[in-house]
Design a protein around this motif. Structure first.
Motif, mmCIF file in Angstrom:
data_model
loop_
_atom_site.group_PDB
_atom_site.id
_atom_site.type_symbol
_atom_site.label_atom_id
_atom_site.label_comp_id
_atom_site.label_asym_id
_atom_site.label_seq_id
_atom_site.Cartn_x
_atom_site.Cartn_y
_atom_site.Cartn_z
ATOM 1 N N PRO A 22 0.832 -1.207 0.000
ATOM 2 C CA PRO A 22 0.000 0.000 0.000
ATOM 3 C C PRO A 22 0.867 1.258 0.000
ATOM 4 C CG PRO A 22 -0.270 -1.249 2.059
ATOM 5 C CD PRO A 22 0.705 -1.985 1.211
ATOM 6 N N VAL A 23 0.293 2.333 -0.521
ATOM 7 C CA VAL A 23 1.029 3.600 -0.614
ATOM 8 C C VAL A 23 1.382 4.116 0.774
ATOM 9 C CG1 VAL A 23 0.889 5.982 -1.432
ATOM 10 C CG2 VAL A 23 -0.016 4.146 -2.832
ATOM 11 N N LYS A 24 0.545 3.843 1.766
ATOM 12 C CA LYS A 24 0.841 4.294 3.129
ATOM 13 C C LYS A 24 2.136 3.690 3.655
ATOM 14 C CE LYS A 24 -3.746 5.403 4.799
ATOM 15 N NZ LYS A 24 -4.747 5.157 5.826
ATOM 16 N N ARG A 34 6.506 8.742 -0.359
ATOM 17 C CA ARG A 34 5.059 8.487 -0.318
ATOM 18 C C ARG A 34 4.324 9.477 -1.212
ATOM 19 N NH1 ARG A 34 0.808 8.633 4.714
ATOM 20 N NH2 ARG A 34 -1.001 8.204 3.435
ATOM 21 N N MET A 35 4.707 10.749 -1.190
ATOM 22 C CA MET A 35 4.074 11.745 -2.045
ATOM 23 C C MET A 35 4.280 11.404 -3.519
ATOM 24 S SD MET A 35 4.281 15.626 -0.513
ATOM 25 C CE MET A 35 5.632 15.980 -1.531
ATOM 26 N N TYR A 36 5.487 10.941 -3.881
ATOM 27 C CA TYR A 36 5.772 10.576 -5.261
ATOM 28 C C TYR A 36 4.841 9.456 -5.714
ATOM 29 C CZ TYR A 36 8.055 8.363 -9.209
ATOM 30 O OH TYR A 36 8.312 7.792 -10.416
ATOM 31 N N PHE A 37 4.715 8.397 -4.930
ATOM 32 C CA PHE A 37 3.874 7.275 -5.325
ATOM 33 C C PHE A 37 2.387 7.622 -5.257
ATOM 34 C CE2 PHE A 37 7.780 4.843 -4.581
ATOM 35 C CZ PHE A 37 7.804 4.131 -5.772
ATOM 36 N N SER A 38 1.985 8.487 -4.344
ATOM 37 C CA SER A 38 0.588 8.941 -4.315
ATOM 38 C C SER A 38 0.261 9.735 -5.569
ATOM 39 C CB SER A 38 0.331 9.797 -3.084
ATOM 40 O OG SER A 38 0.512 9.062 -1.914
ATOM 41 N N THR A 39 1.157 10.634 -5.955
ATOM 42 C CA THR A 39 0.959 11.427 -7.159
ATOM 43 C C THR A 39 0.973 10.543 -8.394
ATOM 44 O OG1 THR A 39 2.022 13.293 -6.071
ATOM 45 C CG2 THR A 39 1.819 13.401 -8.467
ATOM 46 N N LEU A 41 0.117 7.416 -8.606
ATOM 47 C CA LEU A 41 -1.134 6.662 -8.619
ATOM 48 C C LEU A 41 -2.295 7.546 -9.072
ATOM 49 C CD1 LEU A 41 -2.353 3.892 -7.944
ATOM 50 C CD2 LEU A 41 -2.736 4.732 -5.639
ATOM 51 N N ALA A 42 -2.337 8.777 -8.576
ATOM 52 C CA ALA A 42 -3.407 9.698 -8.974
ATOM 53 C C ALA A 42 -3.319 10.032 -10.456
ATOM 54 C CB ALA A 42 -3.343 10.975 -8.141
#
Length: 100
Positions: A22-24, A34-39, A41-42
């Motif tokens: 998970p991204v968390k 985490r911000m890189y992978f959240s972005t 994914l978005a």
């Protein structure tokens, strides 16, 4: 998962699973990771949605209604809005005055 410290050799460790992490859990590597992978994914979700929205246009431009049966286009541009019905006209007074 618990991130092993650098140089850990006494406890058995294993890598994070590539697709099921998970991204968390990426916050273990820092907030910016985490911000890189959240972005990422978005953006992947946004571009997938935009691609689905473009499917009707691609099918229209691919069909014979738009291209008038032109089959000599490469497949790379066949589904795009390329226009092959063009005519070149010679310009006799290209650098003349703009007076009408």
């Amino acid at each position: 998962f618990v991130r092993a410290p650098f140089g850990e050799r006494t406890r058995p460790t294993r890598l994070y699973p590539l697709w099921s992490t998970p991204v968390k859990s990426m916050a273990d590597f820092g907030v910016s990771v985490r911000m890189y992978f959240s972005t990422l994914l978005a953006m992947a979700g946004f571009f997938a949605f935009a691609g689905v929205l473009n499917l009707p246009l691609i099918s229209y431009f691919w069909g014979d209604n738009y291209s008038d049966g032109t089959q000599d286009l490469s497949p790379a541009v066949r589904g795009s809005a390329v226009c092959v019905d063009t005519q070149q006209v010679k310009c006799f007074d290209c650098f003349g005055s703009m007076d009408a």
